[in-house]
Structure formats: structure tokens, C-alpha cells
Design a protein around this motif. Structure first.
Motif, PDB file in Angstrom:
ATOM      1  N   ALA A 165       0.738  -1.245  -0.048  1.00  0.00           N
ATOM      2  CA  ALA A 165       0.255   0.144  -0.044  1.00  0.00           C
ATOM      3  C   ALA A 165       0.700   1.318  -0.066  1.00  0.00           C
ATOM      4  N   ILE A 166       0.732   2.198  -0.973  1.00  0.00           N
ATOM      5  CA  ILE A 166       1.366   3.344  -1.226  1.00  0.00           C
ATOM      6  C   ILE A 166       0.775   4.364  -0.381  1.00  0.00           C
ATOM      7  N   GLY A 167       1.647   5.166   0.431  1.00  0.00           N
ATOM      8  CA  GLY A 167       1.071   6.278   1.376  1.00  0.00           C
ATOM      9  C   GLY A 167       1.150   7.553   0.785  1.00  0.00           C
ATOM     10  N   PHE A 224       5.866   2.964   0.773  1.00  0.00           N
ATOM     11  CA  PHE A 224       4.851   1.799   0.953  1.00  0.00           C
ATOM     12  C   PHE A 224       4.660   1.242   2.479  1.00  0.00           C
ATOM     13  N   PHE A 225       3.725   0.506   2.553  1.00  0.00           N
ATOM     14  CA  PHE A 225       3.834  -0.270   3.608  1.00  0.00           C
ATOM     15  C   PHE A 225       3.076  -1.837   3.227  1.00  0.00           C
ATOM     16  N   LEU A 226       3.300  -2.805   3.905  1.00  0.00           N
ATOM     17  CA  LEU A 226       2.643  -4.021   3.818  1.00  0.00           C
ATOM     18  C   LEU A 226       1.367  -4.154   4.723  1.00  0.00           C
ATOM     19  N   HIS A 279     -11.569   5.562   6.970  1.00  0.00           N
ATOM     20  CA  HIS A 279     -11.639   4.937   5.726  1.00  0.00           C
ATOM     21  C   HIS A 279     -10.660   5.825   4.922  1.00  0.00           C
ATOM     22  N   GLU A 280     -10.131   4.764   3.929  1.00  0.00           N
ATOM     23  CA  GLU A 280      -9.187   5.408   2.727  1.00  0.00           C
ATOM     24  C   GLU A 280      -9.441   4.677   1.462  1.00  0.00           C
ATOM     25  N   VAL A 281     -10.469   5.283   0.599  1.00  0.00           N
ATOM     26  CA  VAL A 281     -10.987   4.607  -0.383  1.00  0.00           C
ATOM     27  C   VAL A 281      -9.587   4.605  -1.693  1.00  0.00           C
ATOM     28  N   GLU A 282      -9.362   3.607  -2.368  1.00  0.00           N
ATOM     29  CA  GLU A 282      -8.075   3.459  -3.173  1.00  0.00           C
ATOM     30  C   GLU A 282      -8.288   2.734  -4.207  1.00  0.00           C
ATOM     31  N   LEU A 283      -7.688   2.861  -5.599  1.00  0.00           N
ATOM     32  CA  LEU A 283      -7.742   2.131  -6.662  1.00  0.00           C
ATOM     33  C   LEU A 283      -6.624   1.120  -6.460  1.00  0.00           C
ATOM     34  N   VAL A 288     -10.610  -0.253   0.207  1.00  0.00           N
ATOM     35  CA  VAL A 288     -10.706   0.674   1.362  1.00  0.00           C
ATOM     36  C   VAL A 288      -9.620   0.233   2.521  1.00  0.00           C
ATOM     37  N   ASP A 289      -8.596   1.138   2.511  1.00  0.00           N
ATOM     38  CA  ASP A 289      -7.345   0.748   3.284  1.00  0.00           C
ATOM     39  C   ASP A 289      -7.783   1.672   4.585  1.00  0.00           C
ATOM     40  N   MET A 290      -8.422   0.492   5.503  1.00  0.00           N
ATOM     41  CA  MET A 290      -8.633   1.228   6.818  1.00  0.00           C
ATOM     42  C   MET A 290      -7.579   1.222   7.785  1.00  0.00           C
ATOM     43  N   VAL A 319      -1.444  -1.376  12.928  1.00  0.00           N
ATOM     44  CA  VAL A 319      -2.328  -0.377  12.636  1.00  0.00           C
ATOM     45  C   VAL A 319      -3.036  -0.352  11.247  1.00  0.00           C
ATOM     46  N   LYS A 320      -2.506  -1.055  10.352  1.00  0.00           N
ATOM     47  CA  LYS A 320      -3.269  -1.017   9.118  1.00  0.00           C
ATOM     48  C   LYS A 320      -3.704  -2.756   8.925  1.00  0.00           C
ATOM     49  N   GLY A 321      -3.438  -3.522  10.040  1.00  0.00           N
ATOM     50  CA  GLY A 321      -3.285  -4.975   9.460  1.00  0.00           C
ATOM     51  C   GLY A 321      -4.485  -5.911  10.160  1.00  0.00           C
TER      52      GLY A 321
HETATM   53 MG   LIG Z   1      -3.949   4.522   2.383  1.00  0.00          MG
END
Ligand SMILES: [Mg+2]
Ligand SMILES: [Mg+2]
Ligand SMILES: [Mg+2]
Lengths: 218, 218
Positions: free
Chosen positions: A17-19, A39-41, A64-68, A95-97, A116-118
Motif C-alpha cells: 500500500a502506497i502512502g 509503502f507499507f505491507l 476509511h481511505e478509498v483506493e484504486l 478501502v485501506d482502513m 495499525v493497518k493490518g
Molecule cells: Mg492508504
């Protein structure tokens, strides 16, 4: 025959996931515009297919972070920008919660972002969109509504680093494999989801005026 | 029949690596002793089977961290400490290679650790050790030599958080699946590997006096 790419939610191995890839989002979080992509995994155990229910752990502010999403078809490493699109099998809306309050803490302490992301359910994901259905991945509309109110409404033309640069960068560090997903960053309008909220997202092609993917969760 | 666990290097989906889990290592990096376990993800594309060659990107200071790996057999979430060992299929010896100079930078900036830990070849890994060969995973010797000189020499009894606590913690955040690997932290003695160095590591059971795994790379 179903490919690994078309079944990436079950069979893929990684989510990269790109920040900070949309200037308006960088600004809303008071971050610096990055000089190169970072990025992060996320673990694939965090996928939540459309129609599911998100789990927000006690004490967590879940944004929420909506992403392609780019679904890798042909793997590779050190992929050039010129070759990059040929490695994509298709797309997905995701969505990258993010556990924002925990993220603020780990950023201060210099700790990793993985927890935090996982969390389980922290990557709501649409069905697979074959690349043949997409006119230009760098011109797609994506939006997110909470309880019918539009919160995020962006277009992939606004990325700071375009898709070929993202694939080049990630594959210069780690080999990409079929079924891997690259999340390309979120436009502005992020915010908290509360238990009981109904979330709807869509990905649309403005050239054909077709809706490519829909993603709903509660 | 070969299980996913026994072929985790090819078929596993995630690597969850615990940080700062031996007091002597926490001290050598001037870090604080953590109050609860923390972890980061490594991509499975970073596995390097024994006998391979590590790739150190230009400008990177690549540090070795020899670690006991837990290979998950039966998946699960919210696994209790009492149940935890029944979810382990076996063990492996691993080196958690770390781009230390890049890590110092991202820690200062509050950025993720994923690239720093995730380069191709940055997880040298032994063959699978079935749990039946291990008397007590919390009493195993592990060491690492560079060019014949011992650099790390530890025992898993010195972990700050014991194996059951690690499994409980990780599975409270993300579902564990068969073939996942948990790296349990490194004892002191970490340092840089230079191109041309010959690295040998071993995992041994002091009860049976048997060597359980050997890991070599150049
Ligand atoms: Mg994101
Ligand atoms: Mg993975
Ligand atoms: Mg380590």
C-alpha cells in the motif's frame, strides 16, 4: 480456468500500500509531500469482501481511505515504467482502513505500521475488474459514501506518482507475484467509521460512463 | 502428502516479525524495553533458501538478526496462550536482514519499516523442522557466524515475551493461517554483512544435543 489474479483475494500473497499519493490528502493530514513513493505491507488476512461487516477493535478510531487497487498478473522485479502496465491483470476498489489513533502513536515512536493497518477486515475489497474493461487506469473516478453522504470523491489522474512509477518503485525493492495487490493511495476526505455506519464505494470509468466496481460494507 | 506448513517458504502468505524481544539486543540498539510485543510484516518474496546469495542494494548497511521462526500449522484468531503451541507445525531458523541505515531514517520520520525489512533475499531461511524434533522451543540455542567468527550466540529462554504470548498477541490483531511464519526476535550481536562474507547459522536442541537446522548463505 480461473487465474490467481482473478482470485487474488483468496490466493494472493501480499498487499503493498502506497502512502501519501494525492496532494489534497497529504495536506489534510499535515504531512510533507514525499520526494519518492513509499509503502507499507498489509496482510491478505485483512481482506473483507463486499457485503461483509467491518470489525472495529475497542478503543480504535478506524479511518476509511478509498483506493484504486492494481492486481498483478505477471510477476517480476525491477520492472521498468514502460513495461509496467503489462504486469497488471486488472483492478479492484479497496478501502485501506487505518487505526488512526494508534498510527499517530507509532509514528511518534518510530514503530512499524503493520498492526495499525493490518487488523482483520481492514481491507474491504471489491470483485476483480479485468483490465480490458478499463479505458485508462489513470483516469478513473472513485468515491466513498457513509450513510448516503459523500465523504471522498476523487480521480486517479490526481496521483502524485503515476501507476508506472509505483510499479517501478515497489518492484525495485521486492519481487511482485501474480495475485499481489498494490493500493495506490487515497484522495482527501478520510475520516472515522462508526459501528452501524453503512459504507458504499464505487469505481467508475468517465470515458465509458460505466461503473466498474461497487464495494459495500457495514 | 506435503502440507502447506512443511512448504511454507513457497506456499506461506505472511511473515510476522517481532521486534525487541531479547533484553541484550534492546540494550545494544539503545531502545526501550517494550511493554507489550510489537511486530512488522515481511513479504514472503524476501525468503532466501539456505545456500543462496544475499543481495545488498547499493548504499545499504545490511544487518543480520538470527531468529527462531514458528511455522503455523493450524490457523486461527484470538488464540489463547494455553492453545498456542497446538497451532505450531514446526520451526525454522531465519535471519531477519535489516537495512539499518534506512531504518534509522524511517524511524526518525515515523515512516513504515516495510521496505527496510522487505528487500528480496532479506529473509534467509532454513528447511522446516517438525515440532516432534524439538524438546522445548523455549530452550533452543541459536548462533550466527561470519567468516567463521561467532557474532550472535543466544538461547530462546531469554525472550522477553515467550512464544505463547507472541501467538496470542499477533492473533488478536490478524488471523494466522497455515504456512505463516512468526519470527521471534534476535539476541544481541547484530552487525553488518559485507559482500563476499560467508554466513553460517545453526539451531540446536541442548536437551538432545542435536543440531535441528543449519542455514548458510553468502
Ligand atoms: Mg492508504
Ligand atoms: Mg503477505
Ligand atoms: Mg528482527
Amino acid at each position: 480456468m480461473t487465474s490467481i489474479a482473478a482470485t487474488f483475494v483468496r490466493n494472493g500473497k501480499k498487499i503493498v500500500a502506497i502512502g501519501r499519493n494525492y496532494a489534497d490528502h497529504v495536506k489534510e493530514l499535515n504531512n510533507a509531500v514525499p520526494k519518492e513513493p513509499f509503502f507499507f505491507l498489509k496482510p491478505t488476512s485483512s481482506y473483507l469482501p463486499s457485503g461483509g461487516n467491518i470489525e472495529i477493535p475497542r478503543g480504535i478510531v478506524a479511518h476509511h481511505e478509498v483506493e484504486l487497487g492494481l492486481v498483478i498478473g505477471r510477476g517480476g522485479r525491477d520492472i521498468s515504467q514502460a513495461d509496467s502496465l503489462s504486469h497488471i491483470a486488472g483492478y479492484a476498489l479497496a478501502v485501506d482502513m487505518t487505526a488512526r489513533n494508534l498510527q499517530d502513536e507509532v509514528k511518534k515512536k518510530g514503530l512499524p505500521w503493520s498492526a495499525v493497518k493490518g487488523f482483520d477486515t481492514f481491507t474491504p475489497i471489491s470483485t476483480f475488474v479485468p483490465k480490458s474493461e478499463v479505458t485508462d487506469p489513470q483516469n478513473l473516478d472513485l468515491w466513498l459514501k457513509i450513510n448516503g453522504v459523500v465523504k471522498q470523491d476523487g480521480n486517479t489522474s490526481k496521483m502524485i506518482f503515476a501507476i508506472p512509477r509505483l510499479i517501478e518503485h515497489v518492484s525495485s525493492i521486492m519481487t511482485l507475484e501474480e495475485g499481489d495487490l498494490i493500493l495506490t493511495g487515497t484522495p482527501s476526505g478520510i475520516g472515522a467509521i462508526n459501528p452501524g455506519d453503512r459504507i458504499e464505494c464505487a469505481l467508475a470509468d468517465p470515458t465509458t460512463k460505466r461503473e466498474l466496481a461497487k464495494l459495500e460494507f457495514g
